[in-house]
Design an enzyme around this catalytic site. Sequence first.
Site, mmCIF file in Angstrom:
data_model
loop_
_atom_site.group_PDB
_atom_site.id
_atom_site.type_symbol
_atom_site.label_atom_id
_atom_site.label_comp_id
_atom_site.label_asym_id
_atom_site.label_seq_id
_atom_site.Cartn_x
_atom_site.Cartn_y
_atom_site.Cartn_z
ATOM 1 N N PRO A 2 44.082 46.565 78.692
ATOM 2 C CA PRO A 2 43.924 45.600 77.607
ATOM 3 C C PRO A 2 45.139 44.696 77.472
ATOM 4 O O PRO A 2 46.244 45.168 77.262
ATOM 5 C CB PRO A 2 43.746 46.471 76.371
ATOM 6 C CG PRO A 2 43.497 47.838 76.892
ATOM 7 C CD PRO A 2 44.223 47.910 78.177
ATOM 8 N N GLU A 3 44.912 43.428 77.600
ATOM 9 C CA GLU A 3 45.932 42.435 77.318
ATOM 10 C C GLU A 3 45.587 41.857 75.947
ATOM 11 O O GLU A 3 44.686 42.343 75.274
ATOM 12 C CB GLU A 3 45.944 41.370 78.425
ATOM 13 C CG GLU A 3 46.096 42.011 79.818
ATOM 14 C CD GLU A 3 46.135 41.027 80.966
ATOM 15 O OE1 GLU A 3 46.683 39.933 80.789
ATOM 16 O OE2 GLU A 3 45.612 41.353 82.044
ATOM 17 N N HIS A 90 38.341 62.497 77.392
ATOM 18 C CA HIS A 90 39.173 61.286 77.361
ATOM 19 C C HIS A 90 39.270 60.646 75.985
ATOM 20 O O HIS A 90 39.854 59.579 75.842
ATOM 21 C CB HIS A 90 38.712 60.251 78.393
ATOM 22 C CG HIS A 90 38.724 60.797 79.783
ATOM 23 N ND1 HIS A 90 37.677 60.648 80.653
ATOM 24 C CD2 HIS A 90 39.638 61.530 80.433
ATOM 25 C CE1 HIS A 90 37.958 61.247 81.791
ATOM 26 N NE2 HIS A 90 39.141 61.793 81.682
ATOM 27 N N ARG A 108 43.710 57.339 80.954
ATOM 28 C CA ARG A 108 45.050 57.485 81.553
ATOM 29 C C ARG A 108 46.124 57.882 80.552
ATOM 30 O O ARG A 108 47.244 58.189 80.949
ATOM 31 C CB ARG A 108 45.441 56.187 82.268
ATOM 32 C CG ARG A 108 44.621 55.978 83.512
ATOM 33 C CD ARG A 108 44.979 54.704 84.223
ATOM 34 N NE ARG A 108 46.281 54.767 84.874
ATOM 35 C CZ ARG A 108 46.836 53.752 85.509
ATOM 36 N NH1 ARG A 108 46.226 52.587 85.559
ATOM 37 N NH2 ARG A 108 48.006 53.879 86.080
#
Length: 272
Positions: A2-3, A90, A108
Site C-alpha cells: 500500500p502506497e 493472516h 507478511r
Amino acid sequence: MPELPEVEVTRRGLEPQIAGLCVKSVLLGKPLRWPLGVDPQRLVGRTVVGVSRRGKYLLIALDAGVLLIHLGMSGSLQLSEGPARALRAHEHFGAELGPRWLTLLDPRRFGAVVWADSMQSPQVKKLLQNIGPEPFTLELTADSLWAELKRSRSPIKTVLLAGRAVCGVGNIYASEVLYLARIRPQRPANRVTRPEATRLLAAIRSVLQAAIDAGGSSLRDFRATGGELGHFQTMTRVYGRAGEGCQACGSVIRLARQGQRSSYFCPTCQPR
DNA sequence: AGGTTGACCTGTCAGC
DNA sequence: TGCTGACAGGTCAACC
C-alpha cells in the site's frame, strides 16, 4: 503494497462506515512490527471520532486516544457486517465496532497497529516526525520540492521513496511519476533542474490522484475495506512493463535494480 | 552527517 | 511433484 493511494482509498471507505461506532471487543493475532502499546481491554468502550491519514499511516481517532495503523507491504483492512469472530489466517488485529467487524489482514506482517493516548505522545511523534509534506498540500511547491532535492546526491528514485521531500510515493508510483516527469530514476536528486522539479510535482499529484480515482493498485492482494479491487495496475505506463514499448516513443521499457527495488523507465523519454 | 545495506516475514512463481 | 532461489506494494537500525 500500500502506497498513499491505497491508504487513502482505505480511509475513504472506512471513515463513513465506522465514525461514531463504539469499540465492543478487540482481538490480537501474531505480533506485527511493533506491539499494540495498550491492553486491548482499554480500547473497549471508546468511540471512533474520525479516520485521517498522514503519509501511509491511517489514524483512527477515538474519543480518548488514537490508533495508528500501517499496512506495510501486504496489509489491508476489511470491514464486514456482523459480530466479532475468531481471527483467520493472516489476520492480526480485529475490532468489533458497533454492529461491524474490522480486521487487519497482513500476510507478511510488516504492518503495524499502535495505540497512543494522543497525537502528542512521544511514540506518535517519533513515528510521524520524518514524514515529509503531503503531496496535495499547498505548502508543497515546486520551489520547496526543488530545495529538498538539492540536499541529496542519492538517486531521485531513492529520494522519492524515502518520503522526506514528499510523502506517500512508493515503488510503483515512483516509477510512474518519474516517467511522466521525464527524469531517469538513477539521476542524482541534486541534478534535477528547476523546470524538471515543476514537472515532477505535477506528475506526483497527477499519478497519485489517478491512482486514488482508480481505487488503488491491486497487484496481488490489496482490497478496499469493502473488498473491492483497485485497477490502477492496468493503467501503469512503465511499472511492470519491462520489454514492452514506450507509449510515447516506442523504445523498449527497461528494468533496473536500485537497492533491492525494481525501477522501470524509458531510456529515451527519461534522460540521465 | 549522508548514503548504503541488510533485516524484518510470508507467499508465490519460475526453473530445474 | 518437490525443492530452491528470486522477488513482492515499506520502513528502520546498523553500518561505512
